[in-house]
Design an enzyme around this catalytic site. Structure first.
Site, mmCIF file in Angstrom:
data_model
loop_
_atom_site.group_PDB
_atom_site.id
_atom_site.type_symbol
_atom_site.label_atom_id
_atom_site.label_comp_id
_atom_site.label_asym_id
_atom_site.label_seq_id
_atom_site.Cartn_x
_atom_site.Cartn_y
_atom_site.Cartn_z
ATOM 1 N N GLY A 185 1.909 -2.347 4.494
ATOM 2 C CA GLY A 185 1.894 -1.541 5.713
ATOM 3 C C GLY A 185 0.681 -0.633 5.717
ATOM 4 O O GLY A 185 -0.348 -0.954 5.130
ATOM 5 N N GLU A 186 0.796 0.496 6.407
ATOM 6 C CA GLU A 186 -0.269 1.510 6.526
ATOM 7 C C GLU A 186 -1.437 1.053 7.406
ATOM 8 O O GLU A 186 -2.330 1.834 7.696
ATOM 9 C CB GLU A 186 -0.866 1.911 5.161
ATOM 10 C CG GLU A 186 0.095 2.525 4.182
ATOM 11 C CD GLU A 186 -0.587 2.880 2.851
ATOM 12 O OE1 GLU A 186 -1.836 2.861 2.763
ATOM 13 O OE2 GLU A 186 0.147 3.193 1.893
#
Length: 359
Positions: free
Chosen positions: A313-314
């Site tokens: 993610g991120e």
């Protein structure tokens, strides 16, 4: 519930055609750059110019939010990590920061629903602390889902007005793969066991709890699955509603977006229902190891640029793909045509007319 988005016009077909014609004149065999050619043509269509321009202000927005479901054993990490990671993003110490530096992008963090007080510079669009535990209660109230949609729309406007020419949505929130899977499985009519992954790395007992929570949340979501705003309110969360509106507004404003993993792509599925045709403005950066991500990509008919078994993610997967997208722009914009380079495309003289050099 109204949401204020309408259908979205596609990228410019005239400039896509111009890009295809230019590709045929560049100093390479036709089609020799494969998918890079297709990506470059897409950028030209999005920008409405050929050759396309290299991205000057690629911008990542990490949408941070906690989820009540994380308190019920569906994640390998405690909810406190979300706020700690927001501080890490601001300090420049996360994967998204390192990858953005390499890819020529900058990072913004938006606290939409972190279950803690965060730095005022990231919390101006905060809707609430943690969304509800969706296996047993609604994620949001009607007022909160409206506020989250307005937050996402406003963030897209702020970034585009400040000159962003490419956007990336990222996510941070312990437990957020659970609502992501609920959204994807609900919208694709998939059984929970076929859609549930390990998220941050839960053990078998955690996986069983996660499947049960997703099954219960899907049961609660079923009556509202055709209404994107209600679906976000019941089974998503403030961060998902903000991400969906951000993606819909970027497309409305004709700004290309690189999607990240399962959380962002789940929000993208809802965004496509909010603003029909928005997905033509999105590129799938990568395919993650989460089963629901593959389901979501197929639903949106998006082919990922890379597949490196990422699951962070991120915005990390989208950023890993960005240098490839930049390469696609560079080859289309900077290569010489056959005419410019004086490279012949004609067939050489037939052998019968060749001079006799054996004397």
């Amino acid at each position: 519930m109204t949401h204020g988005f309408g259908p979205v016009a596609p990228p410019d077909t005239q400039f896509r055609a111009a890009a295809e014609q230019r590709q045929a004149q560049l100093t390479k065999p036709a089609g020799a750059l494969g998918r890079l050619e297709e990506l470059g043509n897409w950028v030209a269509a999005c920008q409405g110019t050929c050759p396309p321009k290299q991205f000057e202000r690629a911008r990542v927005v990490v949408f941070a939010g906690d989820h009540g479901i994380a308190r019920h054993g569906v994640s390998a990490y405690p909810s406190e990590v979300t706020a700690q990671m927001v501080a890490n993003f601001l300090g420049g110490g996360a994967a998204v920061n390192a990858l953005a530096a390499v890819a020529g992008a900058t990072v913004r963090v938006a606290d939409i629903s972190v279950d803690a007080d965060t730095d005022p510079q990231v919390s101006k669009h905060k809707v609430r602390r943690s969304s509800g535990a969706i296996d047993r209660e609604d994620a949001l109230t009607a007022e909160e889902v409206r506020a989250a949609i307005e937050a996402g729309r406003a963030i897209a406007d702020e970034e585009i007005d400040a000159g962003a020419d490419l956007l990336i949505a990222g996510d941070m929130g312990i437990g957020n793969t659970t609502p992501a899977t609920v959204l994807v499985a609900s919208l694709t009519n998939t059984e929970p066991v076929a859609a549930v992954g390990r998220g941050t790395g839960v053990d078998d007992a955690g996986w069983i709890r996660k499947v049960a929570a997703i099954r219960d949340a899907m049961r609660r979501a079923r009556p509202v699955v055709k209404d994107p705003v209600e679906l976000l309110r019941v089974a998503g969360g403030a961060d998902f509603a903000a991400m969906a509106a951000f993606l819909a507004q970027a497309a409305t404003r004709r700004t290309p977006v690189v999607l990240d993993g399962v959380v962002v792509t789940a929000a993208a599925m809802v965004a496509e229902d909010l603003a029909a045709g928005a997905s033509a403005w999105w590129l799938a950066g990568h395919r993650s190891t989460e089963p629901a991500h593959d389901l979501a990509l197929r639903h949106l008919r998006l082919e990922p640029v890379i597949d490196l078994t990422l699951r962070l993610g991120e915005g990390s997967g989208a950023l890993a793909a960005l240098p490839i997208l930049r390469s696609a722009v560079a080859t289309l914009a900077e290569m010489s045509t056959f005419g410019e380079a004086g490279v012949s495309t004609a067939d050489p003289e037939p052998a019968s007319h060749a001079p006799n050099l054996s004397k």
